[in-house]
Scaffold this active site. Structure first.
Site: not given
Length: 181
Positions: A107-108
């Site tokens: 994810c980010t």
């Protein structure tokens, strides 16, 4: 004439770790991380952020013929919203399938959303809650996100393992062979 050696810096993405053989976790790789990620010989990327990955990472995924599974979720709250629960469950289903081969869950920043999926995987593997929580906390950046961590640990603890339909043994990832639900 001496040959010139080109040195490539091999830099892992933020919050990178090997979870199991052939299963990795990290923040979304940046351009400078792609030589490192290339060496993982990935078959599948599981993306857990609601934001899109960087254009360079998406281009790299396509250029390497890697399967991209987007189970993007926004901020996680306790209890889970139905959308979050559906996407976490779908990500776990994808993790379980041997046909997805070598996988990067990302994810980010590689902390909360990725950590929630890995925490629920640990529940499927029958890890103790203490060990599962310790692994989760290792990637969350200390006490800066204390309330968020507490909510997500609650969700991991409340995760219903029966919501996952594990594939037959021959179709299951090797690190889930022992899992019984």
């Amino acid at each position: 004439m001496a040959s010139q050696h080109v040195l490539t810096k091999v830099i892992p993405p933020l919050n990178f770790a090997c979870v199991e053989e052939g299963l990795y976790r990290s923040a979304g790789p940046l351009s400078l991380n792609l030589p490192f990620v290339s060496d993982l010989n990935l078959d599948t990327v599981i993306w857990m952020a609601s934001e899109d990955p960087s254009p360079d990472f998406l281009t790299w995924i396509r250029a390497n013929g890697i399967k991209f599974l987007n189970f993007g979720i926004g901020e996680i709250t306790a209890p889970w919203s139905p959308d979050v629960e559906i996407n976490v469950t779908a990500a776990l289903q994808a993790l379980a399938e041997a046909s997805n081969g070598r996988i990067l869950v990302t994810c980010t920043m590689g902390r909360h959303r990725t950590g929630t999926v890995i925490g629920c995987l640990r529940r499927l593997q029958n890890w103790s809650m203490t060990s599962t929580f310790a692994e989760y906390r290792r990637f969350t950046g200390g006490n800066r996100h204390r309330d968020r961590v507490i909510e997500e640990l609650h969700n991991i603890e409340q995760f219903d393992r029966r919501s996952i339909q594990l594939p037959e043994m021959d179709d299951r990832q090797p690190w889930l062979k022992e899992a019984q639900i």
